[in-house]
Design a protein around this motif. Structure first.
Motif, PDB file in Angstrom:
ATOM      1  N   GLY A 115       1.827  45.607 111.040  1.00  9.03           N
ATOM      2  CA  GLY A 115       0.808  45.718 112.075  1.00  9.03           C
ATOM      3  C   GLY A 115      -0.359  46.618 111.744  1.00  9.03           C
ATOM      4  N   ARG A 116      -0.138  47.600 110.858  1.00  6.90           N
ATOM      5  CA  ARG A 116      -1.237  48.480 110.461  1.00  6.90           C
ATOM      6  C   ARG A 116      -1.055  48.892 109.014  1.00  6.90           C
ATOM      7  N   THR A 117      -2.165  49.297 108.402  1.00 12.08           N
ATOM      8  CA  THR A 117      -2.170  49.591 106.965  1.00 12.08           C
ATOM      9  C   THR A 117      -1.080  50.593 106.611  1.00 12.08           C
ATOM     10  N   ALA A 118      -0.235  50.207 105.659  1.00 10.84           N
ATOM     11  CA  ALA A 118       0.913  51.035 105.281  1.00 10.84           C
ATOM     12  C   ALA A 118       0.839  51.376 103.797  1.00 10.84           C
ATOM     13  N   ARG A 119       0.693  52.661 103.518  1.00 15.64           N
ATOM     14  CA  ARG A 119       0.617  53.125 102.122  1.00 15.64           C
ATOM     15  C   ARG A 119       1.520  54.341 102.001  1.00 15.64           C
ATOM     16  N   GLN A 120       2.477  54.291 101.080  1.00 13.01           N
ATOM     17  CA  GLN A 120       3.396  55.414 100.844  1.00 13.01           C
ATOM     18  C   GLN A 120       4.025  55.917 102.144  1.00 13.01           C
ATOM     19  N   VAL A 121       4.623  54.986 102.833  1.00 12.76           N
ATOM     20  CA  VAL A 121       5.236  55.261 104.125  1.00 12.76           C
ATOM     21  C   VAL A 121       6.680  55.722 103.909  1.00 12.76           C
ATOM     22  N   GLY A 122       7.100  56.725 104.658  1.00 20.81           N
ATOM     23  CA  GLY A 122       8.487  57.180 104.593  1.00 20.81           C
ATOM     24  C   GLY A 122       9.383  56.304 105.470  1.00 20.81           C
ATOM     25  N   GLU A 123      10.672  56.309 105.142  1.00 24.39           N
ATOM     26  CA  GLU A 123      11.607  55.479 105.917  1.00 24.39           C
ATOM     27  C   GLU A 123      11.631  55.886 107.389  1.00 24.39           C
ATOM     28  N   ALA A 124      11.475  57.173 107.652  1.00 23.17           N
ATOM     29  CA  ALA A 124      11.651  57.678 109.020  1.00 23.17           C
ATOM     30  C   ALA A 124      10.658  57.049 109.999  1.00 23.17           C
ATOM     31  N   ASP A 125       9.404  56.861 109.563  1.00 22.75           N
ATOM     32  CA  ASP A 125       8.445  56.257 110.502  1.00 22.75           C
ATOM     33  C   ASP A 125       8.032  54.840 110.089  1.00 22.75           C
ATOM     34  N   ALA A 126       8.823  54.231 109.201  1.00 22.03           N
ATOM     35  CA  ALA A 126       8.461  52.894 108.691  1.00 22.03           C
ATOM     36  C   ALA A 126       8.343  51.855 109.806  1.00 22.03           C
ATOM     37  N   LEU A 127       9.233  51.919 110.781  1.00 24.71           N
ATOM     38  CA  LEU A 127       9.228  50.866 111.816  1.00 24.71           C
ATOM     39  C   LEU A 127       7.984  50.915 112.702  1.00 24.71           C
ATOM     40  N   THR A 128       7.274  52.064 112.697  1.00 24.54           N
ATOM     41  CA  THR A 128       6.048  52.133 113.504  1.00 24.54           C
ATOM     42  C   THR A 128       4.920  51.301 112.873  1.00 24.54           C
ATOM     43  N   TYR A 129       5.124  50.818 111.646  1.00 25.18           N
ATOM     44  CA  TYR A 129       4.127  49.975 110.984  1.00 25.18           C
ATOM     45  C   TYR A 129       4.387  48.486 111.218  1.00 25.18           C
ATOM     46  N   VAL A 130       5.453  48.178 111.917  1.00 25.19           N
ATOM     47  CA  VAL A 130       5.830  46.776 112.126  1.00 25.19           C
ATOM     48  C   VAL A 130       5.137  46.225 113.368  1.00 25.19           C
ATOM     49  N   PHE A 131       4.556  45.042 113.210  1.00 24.44           N
ATOM     50  CA  PHE A 131       3.958  44.349 114.356  1.00 24.44           C
ATOM     51  C   PHE A 131       4.991  43.490 115.063  1.00 24.44           C
ATOM     52  N   GLY A 132       5.786  42.785 114.274  1.00 22.66           N
ATOM     53  CA  GLY A 132       6.779  41.900 114.884  1.00 22.66           C
ATOM     54  C   GLY A 132       7.555  41.138 113.832  1.00 22.66           C
ATOM     55  N   VAL A 133       8.254  40.114 114.287  1.00 18.80           N
ATOM     56  CA  VAL A 133       9.181  39.363 113.425  1.00 18.80           C
ATOM     57  C   VAL A 133       8.843  37.876 113.510  1.00 18.80           C
ATOM     58  N   THR A 134       8.914  37.208 112.363  1.00 16.89           N
ATOM     59  CA  THR A 134       8.732  35.764 112.340  1.00 16.89           C
ATOM     60  C   THR A 134       9.786  35.131 111.431  1.00 16.89           C
ATOM     61  N   CYS A 135       9.921  33.800 111.513  1.00 17.16           N
ATOM     62  CA  CYS A 135      10.830  33.073 110.620  1.00 17.16           C
ATOM     63  C   CYS A 135      10.086  32.749 109.325  1.00 17.16           C
ATOM     64  N   VAL A 136      10.775  32.898 108.209  1.00 13.75           N
ATOM     65  CA  VAL A 136      10.222  32.508 106.908  1.00 13.75           C
ATOM     66  C   VAL A 136      11.225  31.596 106.213  1.00 13.75           C
ATOM     67  N   ASN A 137      10.722  30.550 105.582  1.00 13.70           N
ATOM     68  CA  ASN A 137      11.554  29.755 104.679  1.00 13.70           C
ATOM     69  C   ASN A 137      11.032  30.016 103.265  1.00 13.70           C
ATOM     70  N   ASP A 138      11.793  30.793 102.503  1.00 15.60           N
ATOM     71  CA  ASP A 138      11.403  31.151 101.127  1.00 15.60           C
ATOM     72  C   ASP A 138      11.827  30.018 100.199  1.00 15.60           C
ATOM     73  N   VAL A 139      11.105  28.902 100.297  1.00 18.99           N
ATOM     74  CA  VAL A 139      11.450  27.706  99.516  1.00 18.99           C
ATOM     75  C   VAL A 139      11.353  28.038  98.015  1.00 18.99           C
ATOM     76  N   THR A 140      12.347  27.603  97.274  1.00 20.90           N
ATOM     77  CA  THR A 140      12.520  28.059  95.888  1.00 20.90           C
ATOM     78  C   THR A 140      12.839  26.901  94.957  1.00 20.90           C
ATOM     79  N   ALA A 141      12.104  26.814  93.860  1.00 21.32           N
ATOM     80  CA  ALA A 141      12.437  25.850  92.799  1.00 21.32           C
ATOM     81  C   ALA A 141      13.513  26.499  91.923  1.00 21.32           C
ATOM     82  N   ARG A 142      14.782  26.181  92.229  1.00 21.47           N
ATOM     83  CA  ARG A 142      15.911  26.928  91.653  1.00 21.47           C
ATOM     84  C   ARG A 142      15.995  26.776  90.133  1.00 21.47           C
ATOM     85  N   ASP A 143      15.762  25.575  89.637  1.00 23.43           N
ATOM     86  CA  ASP A 143      15.868  25.383  88.180  1.00 23.43           C
ATOM     87  C   ASP A 143      14.779  26.180  87.451  1.00 23.43           C
TER      88      ASP A 143
END
Ligand code: MG
Length: 251
Positions: A115-143
Motif C-alpha cells: 500500500g505504501r513505499t516500502a524500503r528496508q522495512v523491519g518485520e515488526a511494522d511490515a504489516l503496516t505496508y500492506v494494502f490488502g490481499v488478492t488471488c494470484v495464479n503463478d502459472v509456471t512452465a515446469r519443464d
C-alpha cells in the motif's frame, strides 16, 4: 472490510470499492488520497486486474509439502524471483499455453498487495505496508523451470500472472487465510497461510532489504502442494476466503 476492484467505466479503467453490496467509484488514487464517488446502479459483471503492479515478487518453495512434491529442500531463507508486469491478466482472461514449452502448471497463491513505499522495512511494522490481499495464479512452465538456471522464462510468459478478482482490505493477516486451487471445479490445492514457512512480515522485510516495493506491487507468497498441468479448455480457479474466486480459461 472493503474490496477494491477495477472495471472499465465509460471507456476508462477505474477503481471501484464494494462494501456491503454497495459499489462506488473511487475518486483519486486508491493508494494515496481518494474519496468514494458515485454509486453504481448495478453490480459490475466484468473486472479488470485490480491493480497494474510495477513488479510481482514471487516466493518459491514456501510450503513444506510443495517443496517435497518438487523434490527440493526447504530453503534457509525466502527464495524470490520476479514475474514481469506484462504477464498480468484479470479474471476471466485466457491463460495462453505456449505450445512448444512443455508442461504448464497452475500455482494458487496468496498475493499481498503493498500500500505504501516500502524500503528496508523491519518485520515488526511490515504489516503496516500492506494494502490488502488478492488471488494470484503463478502459472509456471515446469519443464523450462527445470531446464533453466533461473526462472525468468518459466514464470514470465504473457498471461502467466492472473490476479484478482479484487483486493480485499482489512483482513487479519495474523490469522490463517485459507487458499484453494481448483481445475474444472475439482479441488487440487488446499492450505492456509498458517502453513507458510516464511510468513508475510518476514517476506516484506526480506524483499524490501533488497528492492523498494511500490504501492500496488504484489508479493506472491508461494504455492501449497497439489500443483499440476493445465490443458486447453480447462478452467482454473484460485479461491481465497474473504477475497473471492479468480477463474481463468486455458487455451
Ligand atoms: Mg509459485
Amino acid at each position: 472490510m472493503m474490496c477494491v476492484y477495477r472495471i472499465e467505466y465509460q471507456g476508462v479503467p477505474r477503481h471501484v470499492v464494494e462494501e456491503g453490496g454497495r459499489w462506488r467509484l473511487v475518486e483519486g488514487d486508491i493508494f494515496a488520497r481518494w474519496t468514494p464517488g458515485d454509486t453504481l446502479a448495478d453490480a459490475p459483471r466484468h473486472f479488470l486486474p485490480p491493480v497494474l503492479p510495477s513488479k510481482i515478487v514471487a516466493i518459491g518453495l514456501n510450503y513444506r509439502e510443495h517443496a517435497a512434491e518438487q523434490g527440493k529442500a526447504v530453503p534457509g531463507e525466502p527464495m524470490m524471483f520476479l514475474k514481469p508486469p506484462t504477464a498480468v491478466v484479470g479474471p476471466g482472461e485466457a491463460i495462453v499455453l505456449p505450445g512448444w514449452a512443455g508442461r504448464i502448471d497452475h500455482e494458487a497463491e496468496v498475493g499481498v498487495v503493498i500500500g505504501r513505499t516500502a524500503r528496508q522495512v523491519g518485520e515488526a511494522d511490515a504489516l503496516t505496508y500492506v494494502f490488502g490481499v488478492t488471488c494470484v495464479n503463478d502459472v509456471t512452465a515446469r519443464d523450462l523451470q527445470k531446464k533453466d538456471v533461473q526462472y525468468t522464462r518459466a514464470k514470465g510468459f504473457d498471461t502467466f500472472a492472473p490476479i484478482g478478482p479484487c483486493i480485499a482490505t482489512g483482513l487479519d493477516l495474523g490469522s490463517p487465510i485459507r487458499i484453494e486451487g481448483l481445475v474444472n471445479g475439482e479441488p487440487r490445492q488446499s492450505s492456509s497461510t498458517a502453513d507458510l514457512i516464511f510468513g508475510i512480515p518476514r517476506l516484506i522485510a526480506h524483499i524490501s532489504a533488497v528492492m523498494t516495493l511500490l504501492p500496488g506491487d504484489i508479493i506472491s507468497t508461494g504455492t501449497p502442494a497439489g500443483v499440476g498441468p493445465l490443458k486447453p479448455g480447462d478452467l482454473v480457479t484460485v479461491k481465497i476466503e474473504g477475497v473471492g474466486e479468480l477463474t481463468n480459461p486455458v487455451r
